[in-house]
Motif scaffolding. Structure first.
Motif, PDB file in Angstrom:
ATOM      1  N   TYR A  14       0.848  -1.189   0.000  1.00 52.06           N
ATOM      2  CA  TYR A  14       0.000   0.000   0.000  1.00 52.06           C
ATOM      3  C   TYR A  14       0.882   1.237   0.000  1.00 52.06           C
ATOM      4  O   TYR A  14       1.761   1.385   0.847  1.00 52.06           O
ATOM      5  CB  TYR A  14      -0.921   0.043   1.234  1.00 52.06           C
ATOM      6  CG  TYR A  14      -1.830   1.246   1.192  1.00 52.06           C
ATOM      7  CD1 TYR A  14      -3.068   1.178   0.585  1.00 52.06           C
ATOM      8  CD2 TYR A  14      -1.411   2.465   1.719  1.00 52.06           C
ATOM      9  CE1 TYR A  14      -3.886   2.296   0.505  1.00 52.06           C
ATOM     10  CE2 TYR A  14      -2.219   3.590   1.636  1.00 52.06           C
ATOM     11  CZ  TYR A  14      -3.450   3.495   1.019  1.00 52.06           C
ATOM     12  OH  TYR A  14      -4.245   4.611   0.934  1.00 52.06           O
ATOM     13  N   SER A  17      -4.086   7.549   5.509  1.00 52.63           N
ATOM     14  CA  SER A  17      -4.627   6.362   4.841  1.00 52.63           C
ATOM     15  C   SER A  17      -3.681   5.177   5.009  1.00 52.63           C
ATOM     16  O   SER A  17      -4.112   4.034   5.123  1.00 52.63           O
ATOM     17  CB  SER A  17      -4.836   6.657   3.352  1.00 52.63           C
ATOM     18  OG  SER A  17      -3.593   6.677   2.667  1.00 52.63           O
ATOM     19  N   GLY A  45      -4.436   3.478   8.164  1.00 50.20           N
ATOM     20  CA  GLY A  45      -5.620   2.628   8.010  1.00 50.20           C
ATOM     21  C   GLY A  45      -5.277   1.323   7.315  1.00 50.20           C
ATOM     22  O   GLY A  45      -5.682   0.242   7.749  1.00 50.20           O
ATOM     23  N   ALA A  46      -4.495   1.420   6.242  1.00 49.67           N
ATOM     24  CA  ALA A  46      -4.102   0.221   5.494  1.00 49.67           C
ATOM     25  C   ALA A  46      -3.279  -0.712   6.374  1.00 49.67           C
ATOM     26  O   ALA A  46      -3.417  -1.937   6.311  1.00 49.67           O
ATOM     27  CB  ALA A  46      -3.305   0.629   4.254  1.00 49.67           C
ATOM     28  N   GLY A  84      -7.891   4.094   3.594  1.00 50.08           N
ATOM     29  CA  GLY A  84      -6.774   3.145   3.637  1.00 50.08           C
ATOM     30  C   GLY A  84      -7.227   1.762   4.060  1.00 50.08           C
ATOM     31  O   GLY A  84      -6.828   0.748   3.487  1.00 50.08           O
ATOM     32  N   VAL A  85      -8.106   1.715   5.051  1.00 41.24           N
ATOM     33  CA  VAL A  85      -8.637   0.427   5.532  1.00 41.24           C
ATOM     34  C   VAL A  85      -9.363  -0.282   4.396  1.00 41.24           C
ATOM     35  O   VAL A  85      -9.115  -1.459   4.101  1.00 41.24           O
ATOM     36  CB  VAL A  85      -9.612   0.640   6.725  1.00 41.24           C
ATOM     37  CG1 VAL A  85     -10.363  -0.645   7.041  1.00 41.24           C
ATOM     38  CG2 VAL A  85      -8.863   1.152   7.956  1.00 41.24           C
ATOM     39  N   ILE A 108      -9.306   0.153   1.113  1.00 42.07           N
ATOM     40  CA  ILE A 108      -8.518  -0.235  -0.064  1.00 42.07           C
ATOM     41  C   ILE A 108      -7.631  -1.436   0.275  1.00 42.07           C
ATOM     42  O   ILE A 108      -7.473  -2.344  -0.534  1.00 42.07           O
ATOM     43  CB  ILE A 108      -7.700   0.967  -0.584  1.00 42.07           C
ATOM     44  CG1 ILE A 108      -8.661   2.010  -1.163  1.00 42.07           C
ATOM     45  CG2 ILE A 108      -6.686   0.519  -1.649  1.00 42.07           C
ATOM     46  CD1 ILE A 108      -8.012   3.320  -1.564  1.00 42.07           C
ATOM     47  N   ALA A 109      -7.094  -1.451   1.492  1.00 44.32           N
ATOM     48  CA  ALA A 109      -6.235  -2.565   1.865  1.00 44.32           C
ATOM     49  C   ALA A 109      -7.027  -3.852   2.070  1.00 44.32           C
ATOM     50  O   ALA A 109      -6.516  -4.943   1.851  1.00 44.32           O
ATOM     51  CB  ALA A 109      -5.449  -2.214   3.131  1.00 44.32           C
ATOM     52  N   ASN A 110      -8.262  -3.738   2.492  1.00 44.46           N
ATOM     53  CA  ASN A 110      -9.112  -4.926   2.649  1.00 44.46           C
ATOM     54  C   ASN A 110     -10.550  -4.598   2.272  1.00 44.46           C
ATOM     55  O   ASN A 110     -11.379  -4.258   3.110  1.00 44.46           O
ATOM     56  CB  ASN A 110      -9.037  -5.456   4.092  1.00 44.46           C
ATOM     57  CG  ASN A 110      -9.816  -6.756   4.242  1.00 44.46           C
ATOM     58  OD1 ASN A 110     -10.483  -7.207   3.305  1.00 44.46           O
ATOM     59  ND2 ASN A 110      -9.737  -7.360   5.418  1.00 44.46           N
ATOM     60  N   LEU A 145     -13.972  -5.540   4.091  1.00 41.44           N
ATOM     61  CA  LEU A 145     -14.473  -4.924   5.317  1.00 41.44           C
ATOM     62  C   LEU A 145     -15.562  -3.901   4.989  1.00 41.44           C
ATOM     63  O   LEU A 145     -15.527  -3.251   3.956  1.00 41.44           O
ATOM     64  CB  LEU A 145     -13.326  -4.236   6.076  1.00 41.44           C
ATOM     65  CG  LEU A 145     -12.205  -5.167   6.557  1.00 41.44           C
ATOM     66  CD1 LEU A 145     -11.039  -4.355   7.098  1.00 41.44           C
ATOM     67  CD2 LEU A 145     -12.710  -6.139   7.611  1.00 41.44           C
TER      68      LEU A 145
END
Lengths: 378, 185, 280
Positions: free
Chosen positions: A25, A64, A67-68, C86-87, C89-91, C94
């Protein structure tokens, strides 16, 4: 991927290092002289199944990435001074929520917009103290294209190991120069992943540290539920205004880094064994210093160098020992003196000589040689 | 080879940086030398001053930038005027003869080679974009600092769609370099 | 032996960290009602709660995330949306929900809000609009009406500025689902939140509420109950009205309803396509 050799730029070596380290990411915003990292990631991330996201600003870029990271992905951002200034808010959030993240700063001339295409080392203190409150981060300082790769891999490993933001602080020359890069076979790379909880979810305390002071990190979407907040929190993650909890938390956040300096600190000792003058340098000026040392030794002056490949946490003990070994220390920096003050704090009363250069061209080897001669005659 | 420094100066759009990168790649990956390539540029993408540098050595390179170049390739008058005095004594000056004149006194012992790279690219290769390739050929022929096989190989890798035209530009550049070498002034 | 009387269990308590109760909210505040709307919407859909992530920023509404018993984040002021992006896009598996206040989302986080609408990332933003900055004691914010009194917009003029209409802002920025309800249209609000969650795209749901402690007191709007009764009276339900006509004026008329429900390619879906094309 098997071992490869390419001739490439420091910025690209950094991006490749991140990919080799498992980064999937990248959140970023275009900025000279770090843009090449973003451009490379825009192409490479989809190829490796990751995400490159260009945000509206650097605040969103780093936030972000946090978050990732909590979603279970190794994450990074890259920027230069003006962007690093904007990111400082989330550096604090990463520290407080113990979120692994890698922040690359390809340092350009400052303050403000400064000299976008010219290098400097003016953000070294910012990386350490730029966000409010007391905390520790890790800062690595590459001096070559190969080190841009190697130290970026290391940045991810340290970030995962200690759940702390790690800065890669490269001056523009290192970011933009091209040299040969050897990308090792992926099976020869040592990668570190964050510790995950193994306890029953009902017993999980998200901020209860292990013996190493680092708490196991649960991921989103698993059987573990948790609350992560930038507020001072107890082991459950719940906010509190208790003095005891604040002291315990802030102490632990620093101690989890400081207790592991033996694992984190990375220095190279160059011709130091018999030296009575030492240069302490990092990044591009360390390359000028190496040439100056060779030339000075040819003239019979015993000079060597402590090259810092990591500046944060500061190698206090090593510098203190250096102070008792040599008569003089010279610190050439591409700024008005930053690491100089750290050296002075730990190597005193040995005289410390600062060479400032708040400009794009680092100290020339001859300039450092002259300084060595001058100091030698004292 | 001990430390050997090359500086290329021109304006944005001439391929000044690309030229240095290809020379660097070729020298590093093909000739197996230690190489550092750097550049400086202004805010303009086209037309502004552009400078690129290459340091080649058999030993690990400490200071990454050029201090006093062994070779200066001048592809604009502005670059010539700015950098010519930095050239090492007994160094090599290569100029694009349609764009640069030798003005003022040169450092002692400097040998000057005139290569009409832009004209060759435009009129003989019929692609102005190959100006830098022509100049690379001339540079290799004049200085022998890098292998021509390496250049050829690197250009094939880098521009697989333009192999033919680049080979032509390179050959014409080599010829122009040899010619300049023969008529050294 | 007598059996102990059965303990009453609130049907939504399984979603709430009961060990954190009572919450920090004042009597008469709308945030508890909005929190209830959200869990009921999740319950109605039957989502696996462990796959639901709550992200909030700072302020009274920012504290909401901490009461949900799943993966929850209380980030910095204005930054809930980028963190949540970010959360997601990474998963992408969810379900990401942002709960935040008007000041957090539209002032300090305003740039992130409009760009997230434009980017069309699949998440549901529930914005609790209480007309002012409540947690810091009642200062004017991006939704405070002209001439209204707050600690930083004192008499004789009150607020010298003019408010955002969040529905117009979200709609014109490209959000794919946009709705507004007040805290007293609970059932309608729940339905819109359900739709927002199910929507593959960026959903923005404004819940207009009351802050009796700060805004209500300074503008003499009465207690919490009075303010909520007033919200009921001035609500004008106009489902499907063009968003630029969704006016909001505390004293006279608050247009409520669902104003935008459109389809356009969603970011994580496009990213999957990118992966498929690149890795072919």
């Amino acid at each position: 991927m098997p071992r490869r050799e390419i001739f490439t730029m420091g910025d690209i070596a950094c991006a490749e290092g991140a990919i080799s380290a498992g980064c999937r990411y990248f959140g970023g915003y275009p900025i000279t002289p770090a843009t090449e990292i973003a451009e490379w990631m825009a192409v490479r991330m989809p190829e490796v199944g990751g995400a490159f996201v260009q945000y509206e600003d650097e605040i969103a870029s780093i936030t972000s990435a946090l978050g990732a990271s909590w979603a279970g992905t190794k994450a990074m951002t890259a920027t230069s001074g003006p962007g690093a200034s904007l990111m400082m808010e989330s550096v604090g959030l990463a520290v407080m929520t113990e979120t692994p993240v890698v922040i690359v700063n390809i340092m350009r001339g400052g303050p403000s917009t400064g000299q976008p295409t010219r290098g400097q080392q003016g953000d070294v203190f910012q990386a350490k103290w730029g966000s409010h409150g007391d905390y520790q981060i890790i800062g690595l300082t590459p001096a070559s294209v190969q080190e841009m790769f190697d130290l970026t891999v290391r940045a991810f490993n340290l970030s995962e190991r200690y759940r702390v933001p790690v800065f890669v602080l490269a001056d523009e020359v290192v970011g933009h120069m091209r040299e040969k890069l050897v990308i090792p076979d992926e099976k020869d790379l040592k990668l570190v992943d964050r510790k995950m909880p193994t306890v029953d979810p009902s017993d999980y305390l998200p901020f209860k540290p292990g013996d190493d002071l680092v708490p196991p990190m649960a991921l989103l979407g698993t059987k573990y539920q948790f609350y992560a907040t930038g507020l001072t929190h107890d082991e459950r993650g719940y906010p509190t205004d208790s003095d005891e909890v604040q002291i315990e938390l802030i102490t632990r956040l620093s101690e989890k880094v400081l207790r592991h300096v033996y694992d984190i600190i990375d220095v190279e000792k160059y011709m130091l064994d018999d030296a009575d003058i030492a240069i302490v340098a990092y990044g591009t000026p360390s390359r000028s210093a190496r040439k100056a040392i060779k030339d000075a030794r040819a003239e019979g002056i015993n000079v060597g160098m402590l090259r810092l490949k990591s500046v944060w946490p500061f190698p206090e003990k090593i510098v203190s020992e250096l102070g008792s070994q040599v008569r003089h220390i010279i610190v050439p920096e591409q700024n008005m003196g930053q690491i100089y003050y750290m050296v002075r704090a730990f190597a005193a009363p040995t005289p410390i000589h600062l060479m400032t250069k708040p400009a794009g061209t680092p100290q020339l080897p001859d300039e450092i040689l002259q300084k060595i001669k001058e100091v030698h005659s004292l | 080879m001990s430390r050997y420094e090359i500086r290329i100066g021109g304006f944005g759009g001439q391929g000044i940086v690309t030229m240095a990168v290809v020379i660097g790649e070729s020298s590093s990956l093909f000739d197996k030398k230690y190489v550092v390539q750097t550049q400086s540029y202004g805010p303009e993408a086209r037309g502004g001053a552009s400078k690129s540098e290459i340091v080649i050595s058999d030993e690990e390179i400490d200071y990454p930038k050029v201090i006093a170049p062994d070779v200066f390739i001048a592809m604009s008058r502005a670059a010539y005027l700015e950098y010519v005095h930095g050239l090492k004594e007994n160094g090599v000056l290569i100029i694009d003869s349609d764009l640069v004149n030798v003005e003022s006194e040169l450092p002692q012992g400097v040998r000057v080679y005139r290569v009409p790279a832009t004209r060759i690219a435009d009129q003989e290769v019929r692609s102005k974009q190959t100006t830098n390739v022509v100049m690379m050929g001339a540079f290799a022929a004049i200085t022998k600092a890098i292998s021509i096989d390496g250049l050829r190989h690197q250009m094939e890798e880098r521009w697989p769609k333009f192999v033919k035209i680049n080979h032509l530009a390179l050959e014409l550049g080599i010829k122009a370099g040899e010619k300049a070498l023969a008529g050294e002034s | 032996m007598t059996t102990a009387p059965a303990t009453l269990v609130h049907p939504m308590s399984k979603y709430i960290r009961e060990d954190r109760l009572p919450w920090i909210y004042c009597p008469g505040c709308s945030i508890g009602i909005a929190t209830g709307m959200i869990v009921r919407a999740i319950d109605n859909i039957g989502l696996d709660f462990s796959k639901v992530v709550f992200v909030s920023g700072i302020g009274c509404s920012g504290r909401t995330s901490g009461y949900f018993k799943t993966g929850t984040f209380h980030t910095t002021h204005g930054r809930a949306i980028p963190f949540a992006t970010g959360v997601k896009i990474a998963n992408p598996d969810l379900e990401v929900i942002v709960v935040a206040g008007d000041g957090d989302l539209a002032a300090i986080g305003g740039n992130h809000l409009i760009h997230a609408c434009r980017r069309n990332i699949d998440m549901t933003v529930v914005c609790i609009n209480n007309w002012n900055y409540g947690m810091t004691g009642g200062q004017f914010g991006p939704t405070t009406e002209h001439e209204k009194l707050t600690q930083t917009s004192p008499p004789p003029i009150g607020n010298m500025e003019h408010p955002f209409n969040l529905i117009k802002l979200a709609a014109s920025s490209g959000a794919t689902f946009v709705a507004r309800w007040t805290a007293v249209q609970v059932r309608r609000g729940i339905t819109s939140i359900e739709k927002g969650i199910k929507k593959k795209g960026f959903s923005f749901i404004e819940i207009v509420g009351a802050c009796p402690t700060a805004y209500g007191r300074m503008n003499k709007l009465g207690e919490g109950v009075d303010m909520h009764k007033h919200l009921l009276e001035v609500t004008d339900i106009q489902n499907g009205l063009p968003p630029h006509e969704a006016e909001i004026e505390y004293d006279k008329r608050i247009v409520c309803g669902e104003f935008v429900d459109i389809e356009k390619p969603e970011y994580t879906d496009v990213l999957k396509q990118m992966h498929a094309k690149v890795r072919k």
